[in-house]
Design an enzyme around this catalytic site. Structure first.
Site, PDB file in Angstrom:
ATOM      1  CE  LYS A  61      -3.466   2.817   0.678  1.00  0.00           C
ATOM      2  NZ  LYS A  61      -4.334   3.189  -0.437  1.00  0.00           N
ATOM      3  CE  LYS A  72      -2.135   7.503   7.561  1.00  0.00           C
ATOM      4  NZ  LYS A  72      -2.898   6.290   7.340  1.00  0.00           N
TER       5      LYS A  72
END
Ligand code: NAD
Length: 296
Positions: A170, A238
């Site tokens: 991811k 993030k």
């Protein structure tokens, strides 16, 4: 199978609804109870804490903003670890730190609980449509047990490798897509400044080597001045931090990733932290004195 779902925000509320609509007995928890209201109205049950949920359910899924929050949900005073029973399965579907997921898996294994990481791609639209791609790291037998429930949220479940590998995949995806997001913003500001209509530019790019998913979203976002999330700048920041951290862990230099991080920092400094990821174009537009809009 009793399923618990923690974190019913932009992504989780749709994912949890799809699980419930597939016929599963669903219990939900969120730090903000109002976020859960639409699902509670549809018949989901409520757990007061992650610990209560772990006592009531045998499979727990979560979609939470940051690794720190996942850590708190697992290890906190009323965390999952306090309520887990032998045989339980936990799938964290947040975009998260591979090393944190390996640590949680190790600690949960001492209680006979299997942990998988299963981050998703496809965005809020994919979550709503149940068409996410789910990248799973961890034990193949445990995945087989929860595969049908995962398929209620996605159209593709891929086992990538051991626990942590789901997030590694991811983070690689987001490193690439955030770089494309930034360079598309730069390209469109430059194109408009040079006198090209943004829709004409998109039509050209869409059949040329610059074709990409990020620019294809512009008619719904940038071109009409809609920068609402979607995928928030805060979450993108993030993710790029986690991707750069993974690069450091494996000694892989990521210079374009560093530039993307700087782009996101400039966007945050300009006040757009809660806007959608397309908002990286706003500081560039200001610096260039143009707007990439088709509607005025
Ligand atoms: P969000 O901020 O909209 O939702 C997160 C939810 O978690 C909120 O409802 C919040 O109240 C809840 N929460 C926060 N702290 C909590 C706690 N301590 N205990 C319980 N609940 C808590 O975020 P999102 O956009 O739904 O993203 C969720 C995850 O999915 C993130 O890891 C993100 O990176 C990832 N993701 C997001 C997208 C996207 O397009 N939004 C796409 C793919 C992956």
């Amino acid at each position: 199978m009793k399923i618990g779902f923690i974190g019913v925000g932009q992504m989780g509320r749709h994912m949890a609804r799809n699980v419930m609509e597939a016929g599963y007995d669903l219990t939900i928890y969120d730090a903000v109870k109002e976020a859960a209201a639409p699902l509670l109205e549809k018949g989901a049950k409520w757990a007061d804490t992650p610990k209560d949920m772990a006592q009531q359910c045998n499979v727990i899924l979560s979609s939470l903003p940051t690794p720190q929050i996942v850590e708190e949900v697992v290890y906190g005073e009323n965390g999952l670890l306090k309520g887990w029973k032998e045989g339980d399965i936990y799938v964290d579907m947040s975009t998260n730190s591979p090393s944190l997921m390996r640590k949680i898996a190790e600690d949960a294994a001492k209680k006979g609980v299997t942990v998988l990481d299963g981050p998703v791609s496809g965005g809020v639209r994919g979550a709503e449509a149940g068409s996410l791609t789910i990248m799973v790291g961890g034990n193949a037998n445990a995945l087989e047990k929860v595969n049908k429930a995962l398929m209620a949220m996605g159209q593709k479940v891929v086992r990538v490798g051991d626990v942590g590998c789901g997030n590694a995949a991811k983070l690689v995806n987001n490193l690439i897509s955030l770089a494309i997001n930034s360079i598309s913003a730069e390209g469109f500001v430059l194109g408009v400044k040079a006198g090209i209509d943004p829709q004409v530019l998109l039509d050209i790019i869409s059949t040329s080597t610059g074709e990409n998913w990020c620019a294809k979203q512009y008619p719904k976002t940038t071109f009409v001045g809609n920068f609402e999330p979607g995928f928030k700048i805060s979450l993108a920041y993030k993710d790029i931090g986690l991707a750069l951290g993974l690069g450091e862990e494996y000694g892989v230099p990521l210079p374009v990733g560093d530039a993307v991080k700087k782009d996101l920092e400039d966007t945050i400094a300009a006040g757009y932290v809660d806007k959608g990821v397309d908002a990286v174009i706003l500081p560039l537009e200001k610096a260039a004195g143009v707007e990439v809009r088709t509607s005025k």
